[in-house]
Design a protein around this motif. Structure first.
Motif, PDB file in Angstrom:
ATOM      1  N   ILE A   3       0.884  -1.262  -0.028  1.00  6.95           N
ATOM      2  CA  ILE A   3       0.090  -0.001  -0.106  1.00  6.95           C
ATOM      3  C   ILE A   3       0.981   1.127  -0.103  1.00  6.95           C
ATOM      4  N   GLU A   4       0.882   1.995  -1.267  1.00 10.88           N
ATOM      5  CA  GLU A   4       1.412   3.366  -1.182  1.00 10.88           C
ATOM      6  C   GLU A   4       0.549   4.435  -0.530  1.00 10.88           C
ATOM      7  N   ILE A   5       1.109   5.212   0.529  1.00 14.44           N
ATOM      8  CA  ILE A   5       0.411   6.372   1.015  1.00 14.44           C
ATOM      9  C   ILE A   5       1.299   7.734   0.572  1.00 14.44           C
ATOM     10  N   GLU A   6       0.753   8.623  -0.082  1.00 17.66           N
ATOM     11  CA  GLU A   6       1.554   9.855  -0.447  1.00 17.66           C
ATOM     12  C   GLU A   6       0.816  11.016  -0.577  1.00 17.66           C
ATOM     13  N   LYS A   7       1.244  12.169  -0.365  1.00 16.64           N
ATOM     14  CA  LYS A   7       0.658  13.353  -0.779  1.00 16.64           C
ATOM     15  C   LYS A   7       1.230  14.196  -1.685  1.00 16.64           C
ATOM     16  N   LYS A   8       0.854  14.715  -2.712  1.00 16.58           N
ATOM     17  CA  LYS A   8       1.606  15.445  -3.769  1.00 16.58           C
ATOM     18  C   LYS A   8       1.359  16.855  -3.910  1.00 16.58           C
ATOM     19  N   TYR A   9       2.257  17.679  -4.163  1.00 20.18           N
ATOM     20  CA  TYR A   9       2.098  19.250  -4.242  1.00 20.18           C
ATOM     21  C   TYR A   9       2.605  19.765  -5.430  1.00 20.18           C
ATOM     22  N   ARG A  10       1.954  20.485  -6.082  1.00 19.67           N
ATOM     23  CA  ARG A  10       2.231  21.365  -7.137  1.00 19.67           C
ATOM     24  C   ARG A  10       3.139  22.241  -6.766  1.00 19.67           C
ATOM     25  N   LEU A  11       4.307  22.578  -7.512  1.00 22.69           N
ATOM     26  CA  LEU A  11       5.172  23.603  -7.143  1.00 22.69           C
ATOM     27  C   LEU A  11       5.989  24.470  -8.128  1.00 22.69           C
ATOM     28  N   THR A  12       5.917  25.881  -7.958  1.00 23.93           N
ATOM     29  CA  THR A  12       6.677  26.780  -8.832  1.00 23.93           C
ATOM     30  C   THR A  12       8.224  26.343  -8.766  1.00 23.93           C
ATOM     31  N   ARG A  13       8.983  26.784  -9.685  1.00 26.14           N
ATOM     32  CA  ARG A  13      10.345  26.818  -9.636  1.00 26.14           C
ATOM     33  C   ARG A  13      10.958  27.135  -8.201  1.00 26.14           C
ATOM     34  N   GLU A  14      10.343  28.381  -8.092  1.00 26.54           N
ATOM     35  CA  GLU A  14      11.076  28.999  -6.648  1.00 26.54           C
ATOM     36  C   GLU A  14      10.586  28.115  -5.416  1.00 26.54           C
ATOM     37  N   GLU A  15       9.608  27.376  -5.525  1.00 37.67           N
ATOM     38  CA  GLU A  15       9.019  26.569  -4.446  1.00 37.67           C
ATOM     39  C   GLU A  15      10.072  25.369  -4.293  1.00 37.67           C
ATOM     40  N   ALA A  16      10.057  24.779  -5.624  1.00 35.50           N
ATOM     41  CA  ALA A  16      11.114  23.579  -5.569  1.00 35.50           C
ATOM     42  C   ALA A  16      12.480  23.913  -4.976  1.00 35.50           C
TER      43      ALA A  16
END
Length: 186
Positions: A3-16
């Motif tokens: 079971i894979e448990i994850e949370k995903k976020y969309r980032l700007t280049r600056e946030e990355a």
């Protein structure tokens, strides 16, 4: 069964860039980076809204994965994941086609990976955006999100195949999301 448990976020280049700095500052262990070519197969009894059959090619080898997402409205996603290494790209493609599956979607990804506490944190660059994922248990994900300053980052609910289907380019009978000038041999 995994079971894979994850949370995903969309980032700007600056946030990355800021996230990478925070990972370094916090003592996270950098594991490495890798280029991936992912081929999603369709057909058979697969429900494209919940199930994925994927062949992933990297410099370190090829894997076949089956993923089945549990229905949930929350930001933390749970999904069944079964994965195995493949010896021959050509053989697995022929086997899948003989079983009635066909390549429906191809997307490329550049992944940078860290180990942080009891979780894995990745920053993924795809042709259509930059994303971060935290994979671990639900409680750990929430704590690490706070420690890394991701509470205000935009949550991404869609999977990479869903995003690639939306942002990719139709080629023959499939959709492709590839980097410009990226060699297939990487």
């Amino acid at each position: 069964m995994g079971i894979e448990i994850e949370k995903k976020y969309r980032l700007t280049r600056e946030e990355a860039v800021a996230l990478e700095r925070e990972l370094e500052r916090s003592g996270a262990r950098f594991i490495g980076e890798e280029f991936e070519e992912n081929t999603i197969y369709a057909g058979g009894a697969l429900d494209p809204q919940r199930q994925v059959l994927r062949v992933r090619r990297t410099a370190s080898g090829t894997t076949l994965a089956y993923k089945e997402r549990a229905l949930t409205n929350g930001a933390i996603k749970h999904q069944r994941e079964e994965e195995t290494r493949i010896e021959s790209d050509e053989a697995i493609a022929a086997i899948l086609c003989a079983l009635g599956f066909h390549p429906a979607l191809v997307y490329e990804k550049k992944r940078r990976k860290w180990r942080f506490a009891e979780a894995e944190v990745v920053i993924d660059e795809l042709p259509f955006g930059i994303y971060a994922e935290i994979e671990g248990d639900a409680e750990g994900i929430d704590r690490i999100e706070r420690e890394l300053g991701l509470e205000s980052a935009e949550i991404e609910h869609d999977t990479y195949p869903q995003l690639a289907a939306r942002h990719g380019v139709k080629r023959d009978n499939s959709i492709e999301a590839r980097f410009v000038n990226q060699s297939k041999s990487n």
